[in-house]
Scaffold this motif. Structure first.
Motif, mmCIF file in Angstrom:
data_model
loop_
_atom_site.group_PDB
_atom_site.id
_atom_site.type_symbol
_atom_site.label_atom_id
_atom_site.label_comp_id
_atom_site.label_asym_id
_atom_site.label_seq_id
_atom_site.Cartn_x
_atom_site.Cartn_y
_atom_site.Cartn_z
ATOM 1 N N ARG A 80 0.529 -0.789 0.093
ATOM 2 C CA ARG A 80 0.082 0.272 0.186
ATOM 3 C C ARG A 80 0.999 1.006 0.009
ATOM 4 O O ARG A 80 1.883 1.498 0.870
ATOM 5 N N TYR A 81 1.021 2.096 -0.848
ATOM 6 C CA TYR A 81 1.037 3.536 -1.209
ATOM 7 C C TYR A 81 1.331 4.012 0.486
ATOM 8 O O TYR A 81 -0.349 4.672 1.055
ATOM 9 N N ASP A 82 2.126 4.697 0.840
ATOM 10 C CA ASP A 82 2.056 5.658 1.947
ATOM 11 C C ASP A 82 2.158 7.506 1.496
ATOM 12 O O ASP A 82 2.780 7.755 1.128
ATOM 13 N N THR A 83 0.778 7.652 1.745
ATOM 14 C CA THR A 83 0.169 8.596 1.063
ATOM 15 C C THR A 83 0.580 10.196 2.242
ATOM 16 O O THR A 83 0.728 11.301 1.468
ATOM 17 N N GLU A 84 0.912 9.566 3.101
ATOM 18 C CA GLU A 84 1.374 11.220 4.237
ATOM 19 C C GLU A 84 2.579 10.989 3.938
ATOM 20 O O GLU A 84 3.291 12.305 4.100
ATOM 21 N N HIS A 85 4.186 10.016 3.004
ATOM 22 C CA HIS A 85 4.371 11.082 2.935
ATOM 23 C C HIS A 85 5.326 10.955 1.381
ATOM 24 O O HIS A 85 5.953 10.571 1.162
ATOM 25 N N GLN A 86 4.871 11.506 0.790
ATOM 26 C CA GLN A 86 5.198 11.698 -0.601
ATOM 27 C C GLN A 86 5.954 12.309 -0.663
ATOM 28 O O GLN A 86 5.862 13.873 0.316
ATOM 29 N N LEU A 87 6.718 12.840 -1.581
ATOM 30 C CA LEU A 87 8.331 13.199 -1.839
ATOM 31 C C LEU A 87 8.089 13.790 -3.038
ATOM 32 O O LEU A 87 8.146 12.753 -3.624
ATOM 33 N N GLY A 167 8.567 17.835 2.390
ATOM 34 C CA GLY A 167 8.162 17.216 1.662
ATOM 35 C C GLY A 167 8.808 17.203 0.684
ATOM 36 O O GLY A 167 8.260 16.624 -0.649
ATOM 37 N N GLN A 168 10.453 17.671 0.506
ATOM 38 C CA GLN A 168 11.320 17.096 -0.464
ATOM 39 C C GLN A 168 12.542 15.859 -0.116
ATOM 40 O O GLN A 168 13.138 16.786 1.150
ATOM 41 N N LEU A 169 13.009 15.735 -1.664
ATOM 42 C CA LEU A 169 13.494 15.356 -1.096
ATOM 43 C C LEU A 169 15.169 15.083 -2.549
ATOM 44 O O LEU A 169 15.009 15.015 -3.310
ATOM 45 N N GLY A 170 16.133 15.031 -1.236
ATOM 46 C CA GLY A 170 17.685 15.375 -2.514
ATOM 47 C C GLY A 170 18.256 13.697 -2.795
ATOM 48 O O GLY A 170 19.203 14.260 -3.979
ATOM 49 N N ILE A 171 18.497 12.850 -1.573
ATOM 50 C CA ILE A 171 19.156 11.644 -2.367
ATOM 51 C C ILE A 171 17.751 11.305 -2.048
ATOM 52 O O ILE A 171 17.569 10.077 -1.060
ATOM 53 N N ILE A 172 18.165 9.883 -3.521
ATOM 54 C CA ILE A 172 17.224 8.918 -3.109
ATOM 55 C C ILE A 172 18.129 7.619 -2.780
ATOM 56 O O ILE A 172 18.712 7.465 -3.438
ATOM 57 N N SER A 173 17.874 7.261 -1.400
ATOM 58 C CA SER A 173 18.826 6.819 -0.664
ATOM 59 C C SER A 173 17.829 6.086 0.434
ATOM 60 O O SER A 173 17.406 7.038 1.006
ATOM 61 N N ALA A 174 18.477 4.665 0.862
ATOM 62 C CA ALA A 174 17.936 4.313 2.144
ATOM 63 C C ALA A 174 18.221 5.161 3.733
ATOM 64 O O ALA A 174 17.205 5.511 4.233
ATOM 65 N N ALA A 175 19.396 5.614 3.237
ATOM 66 C CA ALA A 175 19.585 6.511 4.177
ATOM 67 C C ALA A 175 19.690 7.655 4.127
ATOM 68 O O ALA A 175 19.739 8.361 5.914
ATOM 69 N N THR A 176 18.816 8.076 3.303
ATOM 70 C CA THR A 176 18.512 10.117 4.452
ATOM 71 C C THR A 176 16.754 9.401 3.703
ATOM 72 O O THR A 176 16.183 10.224 5.036
ATOM 73 N N LEU A 177 16.084 8.375 3.491
ATOM 74 C CA LEU A 177 14.866 7.949 3.880
ATOM 75 C C LEU A 177 14.429 8.132 5.504
ATOM 76 O O LEU A 177 13.397 8.199 6.206
ATOM 77 N N VAL A 178 15.301 7.037 5.968
ATOM 78 C CA VAL A 178 14.860 6.275 7.616
ATOM 79 C C VAL A 178 14.223 7.684 7.769
ATOM 80 O O VAL A 178 14.077 7.683 9.392
ATOM 81 N N ASN A 179 15.580 8.922 8.401
ATOM 82 C CA ASN A 179 15.187 9.895 8.900
ATOM 83 C C ASN A 179 13.816 10.504 8.793
ATOM 84 O O ASN A 179 13.350 11.249 9.406
#
Length: 295
Positions: A80-87, A167-179
């Motif tokens: 299921r898509y997490d609509t609350e964390h769309q970036l 609401g924005q993300l600079g690097i698509i990586s797990a190390a960035t998203l876990v934060n």
């Protein structure tokens, strides 16, 4: 005539030449092999990308961890898509147009989240108008298929290290998203081949280290430099040898090397000044004698 080759000076010169020339040739060949390896990997990545477009999708777990062999292959995952964390991923160009990626996290059935780049939109991620054009992700349980990609690094093209608004993300990586999210994230992401609304599908990128990037052409440049160094050593050795051989030949013929001229005499004449006579005082000029019988 070539006895000078047995002197300690020439032993050092010959040893330097014998060791440095093979070393330069080895390093040049190694750099050339590195360039050829990158060319081969680039061709293999292109072939793999072509095959991946028509290949049957495989379960995500069977393709992890991402490698040069699995990068770009079709992966399938359900959740299921997490609509609350769309970036939004800003400053991502597509076909030389400015725009941004739309990334939504898929909470898979296994519990971890898989970043899914659902598409690309033109415009500015900071603009409310452009951000409002992002279509909502599908609701409910979905099955997502897309090209598997490895996590980006700070050196990847288009990434931003930080300083982005919420609401924005600079690097698509797990190390960035876990934060940013309260759950675990796969160290990979997929780009969906189909896009909703006005979004454009994002083509998969080549695996890191498999393209003809700047490093590949640096290897080719280093190849030329090492071969030039080897040729320069040969040139300098031959030049020194010829000079020593000519000097030895001149000595064998009895031709002495040129000696420096002595100090200049008065009025620009060479040689020492003749000594003055006993009656000559300082500054006295030589006297003319009158002819015999002159008054």
């Amino acid at each position: 005539m070539y006895r000078f080759l047995l002197t300690s000076r020439w032993w050092g010169i010959n040893a330097f030449a014998v060791l440095s020339i093979p070393f330069c040739l080895f390093m040049g060949s190694w750099q050339l092999s590195r360039f050829e390896t990158r060319v081969d990997s680039h061709r293999a990545a292109q072939t793999q990308a072509d095959d991946a477009r028509t290949a049957t999708a495989e379960p995500l777990a069977d393709l992890l961890p991402v490698s040069t062999e699995t990068s770009g292959r079709q992966a399938v995952a359900g959740g299921r898509y997490d609509t609350e964390h769309q970036l939004l991923v800003p400053d991502r160009d597509l076909d030389e147009r400015k725009g941004f990626y739309v990334l939504t996290l898929l909470r898979t059935d296994g519990g971890k989240a898989l970043p899914v780049v659902r598409g690309w939109l033109p415009g500015d991620a900071d603009s409310r108008t452009d951000a409002a054009a992002v279509p909502a992700p599908p609701a409910g349980h979905v099955t997502v298929t897309g090209a598997l990609q490895s996590s980006e690094s700070p050196g990847s093209r288009g990434v931003q290290a930080g300083g982005l608004p919420k609401g924005q993300l600079g690097i698509i990586s797990a190390a960035t998203l876990v934060n940013l999210v309260p759950y675990e994230v796969y160290d990979a992401w997929i780009t969906a081949p189909g896009a909703q609304g006005a979004m454009t599908p994002v083509p998969p990128a080549a695996a890191p280290g498999s393209g003809l990037d700047l490093k590949a052409f640096q290897n080719l440049g280093y190849t030329g430099e090492w071969f030039v160094f080897a040729g320069f050593v040969v040139f300098m050795w031959f030049r020194l040898f010829r000079r020593e051989a000519e000097a030895a030949r001149d000595l064998a013929l009895g031709i002495a090397p040129d000696e420096p001229a002595g100090p200049a005499g008065p009025a620009g004449t060479e040689g020492p000044t003749p000594p003055s006579g006993p009656d000559d005082g300082p500054g006295d000029a030589p006297q003319k004698r009158s002819p015999a019988g002159a008054a």
